[in-house]
Motif scaffolding. Sequence first.
Motif, mmCIF file in Angstrom:
data_model
loop_
_atom_site.group_PDB
_atom_site.id
_atom_site.type_symbol
_atom_site.label_atom_id
_atom_site.label_comp_id
_atom_site.label_asym_id
_atom_site.label_seq_id
_atom_site.Cartn_x
_atom_site.Cartn_y
_atom_site.Cartn_z
ATOM 1 N N LEU A 19 3.826 -5.819 -2.021
ATOM 2 C CA LEU A 19 2.450 -5.355 -2.040
ATOM 3 C C LEU A 19 1.512 -6.384 -2.669
ATOM 4 O O LEU A 19 0.431 -6.656 -2.155
ATOM 5 N N GLU A 20 1.918 -6.971 -3.769
ATOM 6 C CA GLU A 20 1.060 -7.938 -4.442
ATOM 7 C C GLU A 20 0.738 -9.117 -3.526
ATOM 8 O O GLU A 20 -0.396 -9.591 -3.471
ATOM 9 N N SER A 21 1.711 -9.568 -2.768
ATOM 10 C CA SER A 21 1.503 -10.668 -1.826
ATOM 11 C C SER A 21 0.535 -10.263 -0.711
ATOM 12 O O SER A 21 -0.357 -11.032 -0.338
ATOM 13 N N LEU A 22 0.701 -9.058 -0.183
ATOM 14 C CA LEU A 22 -0.195 -8.556 0.863
ATOM 15 C C LEU A 22 -1.637 -8.461 0.372
ATOM 16 O O LEU A 22 -2.568 -8.875 1.060
ATOM 17 N N LEU A 23 -1.809 -7.884 -0.812
ATOM 18 C CA LEU A 23 -3.149 -7.737 -1.369
ATOM 19 C C LEU A 23 -3.797 -9.088 -1.629
ATOM 20 O O LEU A 23 -4.977 -9.287 -1.340
ATOM 21 N N LYS A 24 -3.020 -10.013 -2.154
ATOM 22 C CA LYS A 24 -3.563 -11.337 -2.446
ATOM 23 C C LYS A 24 -4.017 -12.022 -1.157
ATOM 24 O O LYS A 24 -5.128 -12.549 -1.077
ATOM 25 N N LYS A 25 -3.172 -11.986 -0.130
ATOM 26 C CA LYS A 25 -3.454 -12.672 1.121
ATOM 27 C C LYS A 25 -4.597 -12.028 1.917
ATOM 28 O O LYS A 25 -5.440 -12.720 2.468
ATOM 29 N N HIS A 26 -4.622 -10.699 1.971
ATOM 30 C CA HIS A 26 -5.558 -10.013 2.862
ATOM 31 C C HIS A 26 -6.783 -9.403 2.173
ATOM 32 O O HIS A 26 -7.699 -8.953 2.858
#
Length: 87
Positions: A51-58
Motif C-alpha cells: 500500500l505504501e508503494s502504491l500511495l507514493k507512486k499514484h
Amino acid sequence: MFTGKNLYSHIDKDYLYSFLEKYNLPEKSRYSNIGLGLLAYCLTLRTGEKLESLLKKHLFQPLQMNNTVITLKESDRRKLSSGHVGD
C-alpha cells in the motif's frame, strides 16, 4: 493527542474476513474506515504492491507530497510538528 501509535494495527486479513462474514450492509451508504481498509487490501491484492508503494507512486509523488509517508522512520521524527491542545 497524536501519539504516533497506529490505531488500526490490529486490522489484518483475518480480522477483515471475520468482520465481513458478520457484516450486514446498511440501507444507506455511509463512511467506513473498514471500507477504506478493504479498498486498500483489494488494491494490494490486485497489483501485488504494498500500500505504501502504491500511495507514493499514484498519490504522493504526483501531488508533490514529498514529506508524506505511511511508515515514519525514526530519523523523520524531527520533522513532525507539535500538536496543540486548546486551553
